[in-house]
Design an enzyme around this catalytic site. Sequence first.
Site, PDB file in Angstrom:
ATOM      1  N   THR A 218      12.371 104.482 -27.488  1.00 32.34           N
ATOM      2  CA  THR A 218      12.472 104.488 -26.030  1.00 32.34           C
ATOM      3  C   THR A 218      13.928 104.287 -25.637  1.00 32.34           C
ATOM      4  O   THR A 218      14.554 103.300 -26.022  1.00 32.34           O
ATOM      5  CB  THR A 218      11.591 103.384 -25.421  1.00 32.34           C
TER       6      THR A 218
ATOM      7  N   SER B 121       2.893 100.146 -29.109  1.00 29.40           N
ATOM      8  CA  SER B 121       4.124  99.585 -28.578  1.00 29.40           C
ATOM      9  C   SER B 121       4.740  98.569 -29.534  1.00 29.40           C
ATOM     10  O   SER B 121       4.049  97.938 -30.340  1.00 29.40           O
ATOM     11  CB  SER B 121       3.817  98.911 -27.234  1.00 29.40           C
TER      12      SER B 121
ATOM     13  N   LYS C  17      12.122 109.158 -26.607  1.00 30.06           N
ATOM     14  CA  LYS C  17      11.284 109.098 -25.402  1.00 30.06           C
ATOM     15  C   LYS C  17      12.092 108.561 -24.224  1.00 30.06           C
ATOM     16  O   LYS C  17      12.688 107.485 -24.304  1.00 30.06           O
ATOM     17  CB  LYS C  17      10.076 108.194 -25.644  1.00 30.06           C
TER      18      LYS C  17
ATOM     19  N   TYR D 140      11.674  99.606 -29.284  1.00 36.40           N
ATOM     20  CA  TYR D 140      12.789  99.143 -28.462  1.00 36.40           C
ATOM     21  C   TYR D 140      13.828  98.594 -29.421  1.00 36.40           C
ATOM     22  O   TYR D 140      13.510  97.757 -30.271  1.00 36.40           O
ATOM     23  CB  TYR D 140      12.354  98.028 -27.512  1.00 36.40           C
TER      24      TYR D 140
ATOM     25  N   HIS E 265       9.035 106.841 -17.976  1.00 35.16           N
ATOM     26  CA  HIS E 265       8.437 105.527 -18.240  1.00 35.16           C
ATOM     27  C   HIS E 265       7.285 105.246 -17.271  1.00 35.16           C
ATOM     28  O   HIS E 265       7.063 104.112 -16.847  1.00 35.16           O
ATOM     29  CB  HIS E 265       9.503 104.429 -18.130  1.00 35.16           C
TER      30      HIS E 265
END
Length: 366
Positions: free
Chosen positions: A168, A120, A236, A142, A260
């Site tokens: 994402t 992440s 994603k 992100y 998610h």
Amino acid sequence: MAAIGPRGDGAGEAAPLTLADYARSARARLAPAVWDFLEGGAGEERTLAANTEAFDRYWLRPSVLRGASRPDTATEILGRRWDAPLAVAPVAYHTLAHPAGEAATVRGTAAAAAVPVVISTFASRAVEDLTGRGVPVWLQVYCLRDRAVTRGLVERAERAGVEALVLTVDAPHLGRRLRDVRNGFRLPAGVVPANLTGGDGFADPSVHAREEFDPDLDWTVLAWLRSVSPLPIVVKGVLTGADAVLAIEAGADAVVVSNHGGRQLDGVPATLDVLPEIAEAAAGRVPLLLDGGVRRGRDVLTALALGARAVLVGRPVLHGLAAGGPDGVTGVLRILLDELTDAMSLAGVRALADITPDLLRRSGDR
């Protein structure tokens, strides 16, 4: 909130035989608020429940006398051979589950199989400490309001040897996760994103996301990301065929069918339920991956029969990490691999290329 860490030493526990066993063991070891943060979903958690329930609507239709005693689970995605069609999904802050965090996850994955680990943006261990450990590492991205921060992280990850970027696209802000609201959840002291700076600003993940995530992104963000790095871009968070087409047209190298983990917009469908529509729209132009609800090897087989090339597994890996550190991660992945191999053999499937929709029957269909 209560401190993180074990609530018992697990003495006398039987060896886990299923991913559900690992989940029970993890829950016994984690503080309740941490368990809720890792396990919970948005709203009434309808989508969270739907992700797992969707797999139970399908039955396998085996073919016999196929000589499938030793199935081949290997696949190739984005130019890299995987030992099996599964990867570790991006989940923030692995140190909530184990002090070694993502380093333990990577180590445990490498002991099980050569499959990717997606770390992440909010990984709690430095990216340089996670690459070159025997498994491919991808970076989940992100896109923040301050593009310089995102650019710096991507460039740093590329230098470290990360092999793909996973953008994402379903999080202009975090969903309303009622367990966290009720618990007044804050990250415990010492749990921070190792690859970002910001002092105490990360303690409340929801507040931080509203302040720092760019809520006005559109499909041009893929071109911007491509200008930053030549790494493959995986999009994603796609739940419709129309968005899959837009992702491909914008330059995505792969697409993850994802809600998610039920943590964003409650009330959207299970990922498995929308996979056929997306597979039809994508028409084989890019690999499709799926996350959400995979808890058994036969779930992997079901997803592949409906059009996925591989699945990503998130919460179960954290369960293994909490229950047994790197060995727990290895145990979770080996159970999935053993169950997948067993299901393929008993279904008469010798290789992943043999998996077709004919392998399945949906409950209620004639």
